[in-house]
Scaffold this motif. Structure first.
Motif, mmCIF file in Angstrom:
data_model
loop_
_atom_site.group_PDB
_atom_site.id
_atom_site.type_symbol
_atom_site.label_atom_id
_atom_site.label_comp_id
_atom_site.label_asym_id
_atom_site.label_seq_id
_atom_site.Cartn_x
_atom_site.Cartn_y
_atom_site.Cartn_z
ATOM 1 N N VAL A 86 0.845 -1.196 0.000
ATOM 2 C CA VAL A 86 0.000 0.000 0.000
ATOM 3 C C VAL A 86 0.879 1.244 0.000
ATOM 4 O O VAL A 86 1.881 1.319 0.714
ATOM 5 C CB VAL A 86 -0.925 0.004 1.238
ATOM 6 C CG1 VAL A 86 -1.711 1.307 1.322
ATOM 7 C CG2 VAL A 86 -1.875 -1.190 1.189
ATOM 8 N N LEU A 110 -7.072 5.742 5.477
ATOM 9 C CA LEU A 110 -7.592 4.913 4.384
ATOM 10 C C LEU A 110 -6.587 3.820 4.013
ATOM 11 O O LEU A 110 -6.962 2.662 3.809
ATOM 12 C CB LEU A 110 -7.887 5.796 3.164
ATOM 13 C CG LEU A 110 -8.677 5.159 2.017
ATOM 14 C CD1 LEU A 110 -10.067 4.770 2.475
ATOM 15 C CD2 LEU A 110 -8.751 6.098 0.823
ATOM 16 N N GLN A 111 -5.311 4.183 3.950
ATOM 17 C CA GLN A 111 -4.280 3.198 3.610
ATOM 18 C C GLN A 111 -4.114 2.163 4.717
ATOM 19 O O GLN A 111 -3.912 0.983 4.433
ATOM 20 C CB GLN A 111 -2.957 3.917 3.342
ATOM 21 C CG GLN A 111 -2.934 4.699 2.033
ATOM 22 C CD GLN A 111 -1.673 5.525 1.869
ATOM 23 O OE1 GLN A 111 -1.090 5.994 2.845
ATOM 24 N NE2 GLN A 111 -1.251 5.727 0.629
ATOM 25 N N ASP A 118 -6.810 -0.260 4.385
ATOM 26 C CA ASP A 118 -6.513 -1.115 3.230
ATOM 27 C C ASP A 118 -5.515 -2.199 3.619
ATOM 28 O O ASP A 118 -5.661 -3.375 3.249
ATOM 29 C CB ASP A 118 -5.957 -0.254 2.089
ATOM 30 C CG ASP A 118 -5.850 -1.011 0.769
ATOM 31 O OD1 ASP A 118 -6.350 -2.159 0.694
ATOM 32 O OD2 ASP A 118 -5.269 -0.466 -0.185
ATOM 33 N N GLN A 127 -7.354 -4.800 5.668
ATOM 34 C CA GLN A 127 -8.214 -5.632 4.820
ATOM 35 C C GLN A 127 -7.383 -6.670 4.044
ATOM 36 O O GLN A 127 -7.789 -7.824 3.902
ATOM 37 C CB GLN A 127 -8.985 -4.753 3.825
ATOM 38 C CG GLN A 127 -9.939 -3.758 4.456
ATOM 39 C CD GLN A 127 -11.250 -4.390 4.902
ATOM 40 O OE1 GLN A 127 -11.383 -5.605 4.937
ATOM 41 N NE2 GLN A 127 -12.218 -3.555 5.241
ATOM 42 N N ARG A 128 -6.231 -6.241 3.543
ATOM 43 C CA ARG A 128 -5.369 -7.169 2.792
ATOM 44 C C ARG A 128 -4.825 -8.276 3.682
ATOM 45 O O ARG A 128 -4.732 -9.434 3.266
ATOM 46 C CB ARG A 128 -4.200 -6.398 2.158
ATOM 47 C CG ARG A 128 -4.618 -5.450 1.046
ATOM 48 C CD ARG A 128 -3.422 -4.812 0.397
ATOM 49 N NE ARG A 128 -3.798 -3.753 -0.545
ATOM 50 C CZ ARG A 128 -3.071 -3.419 -1.606
ATOM 51 N NH1 ARG A 128 -1.946 -4.050 -1.856
ATOM 52 N NH2 ARG A 128 -3.468 -2.450 -2.411
ATOM 53 N N GLU A 143 -15.255 -3.046 11.234
ATOM 54 C CA GLU A 143 -14.550 -2.124 10.342
ATOM 55 C C GLU A 143 -14.691 -0.679 10.839
ATOM 56 O O GLU A 143 -13.720 0.089 10.878
ATOM 57 C CB GLU A 143 -15.107 -2.257 8.925
ATOM 58 C CG GLU A 143 -14.345 -1.472 7.886
ATOM 59 C CD GLU A 143 -14.871 -1.725 6.482
ATOM 60 O OE1 GLU A 143 -14.609 -0.879 5.608
ATOM 61 O OE2 GLU A 143 -15.547 -2.753 6.264
#
Length: 315
Positions: A57, A229-230, A233, A236-237, A251
């Motif tokens: 990311v 946001l990152q 991410d 989530q990954r 979340e």
């Protein structure tokens, strides 16, 4: 007669050529060739590393820098083949940024890339910190530092929190480690790559401790903090890789907690990706305990991390 230059209302200059001049200009100045979007097939080494970087990311500056370094090395080899001057530049680097921003991961990828390009014979990564270099008596530090460099020959010596070598003042053995590193960076500059990493402000001060340090790091790369946001991410990954997913409430809870930690609790030294990884690993264990106590093991529950599974260090 056409006006050759017109001023727009916003102050920009618009150049207008008449048709005859436009045709003449087109003949004299051929169109510039646009850069191809896809990497030519002979650059497989770069494509492999780009694919790996693509899974990370952010890091846009790092991705651009890797391409530039690759292009510089590759074109230098072509110049050499054509009998042109192609001086070898030292590739020692400095990574500046907070913990958990991907510095070690990128150092490992650079080692792999340089090994594929025959810049480094092995491409391995030796990780070190102050305790691995600094000894307990005069002469001990220089020997420990030389031993580490010897292990790193053909690869990368990555020293995290490198600024700690300069914290003890003139009588501290850390200065001896710095002096030894500087000497070997010059003597063996094409045999290994030294990457020093640490907080931005502390690394700037560290560069002032030895007059030879600053000039020996042609590549200084900043690793900015991840945005909320990152960070989401990244989380989530990590979950997807382990075949888990957040519930909607989980979340939301994680996002709100990250905003609080990053902006209120610990804005200066927030550990970024490392923090997220710890949260994910603890939450997976908490979910396992919850399912064990509930004796519920259907597929949906097995993959779902719920809000009460989220475990934060500050709680």
């Amino acid at each position: 007669m056409d006006q050759p230059i017109r001023m727009k209302n916003n102050g920009q200059i618009s150049i207008v050529l008449n048709s005859q001049k436009r045709k003449t200009l087109a003949k004299e100045l051929p169109e510039s060739q646009p850069l191809p979007k896809d990497i030519p097939p002979e650059h497989a080494a770069l494509k492999d590393i780009e694919d790996e970087l693509g899974t990370l990311v952010g890091m846009e500056e790092m991705k651009r820098m890797i391409k530039e370094i690759y292009a510089w090395i590759y074109v230098n080899k072509k110049r050499e083949e054509s009998g042109l001057k192609a001086g070898k530049q030292a590739l020692h680097m400095m990574f500046k940024g907070n913990p958990g921003t991907g510095k070690t991961t990128v150092a490992r990828l650079i080692g792999k890339l340089f090994q594929k390009m025959n810049v480094l014979s092995k491409g391995h990564l030796i990780e070190a910190e102050r305790a691995d270099l600094v000894g307990e008596y005069i002469g001990h530090t220089a020997q420990k530092t030389r031993d580490l460099i010897k292990k790193a020959i053909g690869g990368i010596l990555f020293i995290d929190e490198a600024y700690s070598l300069g914290r003890g003042g003139e009588k501290d053995f850390g200065k001896e480690a710095i002096d030894t590193l500087v000497k070997h960076m010059e003597d063996k500059q094409h045999d290994f790559i030294l990457i020093l990493a640490g907080y931005s402000k502390e690394m700037d001060y560290f560069l002032t401790l030895n007059p030879g340090l600053h000039s020996r790091f042609p590549l200084v790369i900043d690793f900015p903090d991840y945005s909320i946001l990152q960070l989401m991410d990244i989380g989530q990954r990590m979950l997807k890789e382990r075949e888990y997913t957040f519930s909607h409430e989980a979340e939301k809870k994680l996002r709100e907690h990250l905003i609080w930690v990053k902006t209120v609790l610990n804005p200066a030294s927030f550990s970024n990706g490392r923090y997220i990884r710890n949260v994910i690993e603890k939450s997976i264990r908490a979910q396992a305990m919850r399912l064990l106590m509930q004796n519920t093991y259907d597929r949906h529950e097995l993959i779902t991390i719920r809000s009460n599974d989220l475990v934060f260090e500050e709680d």
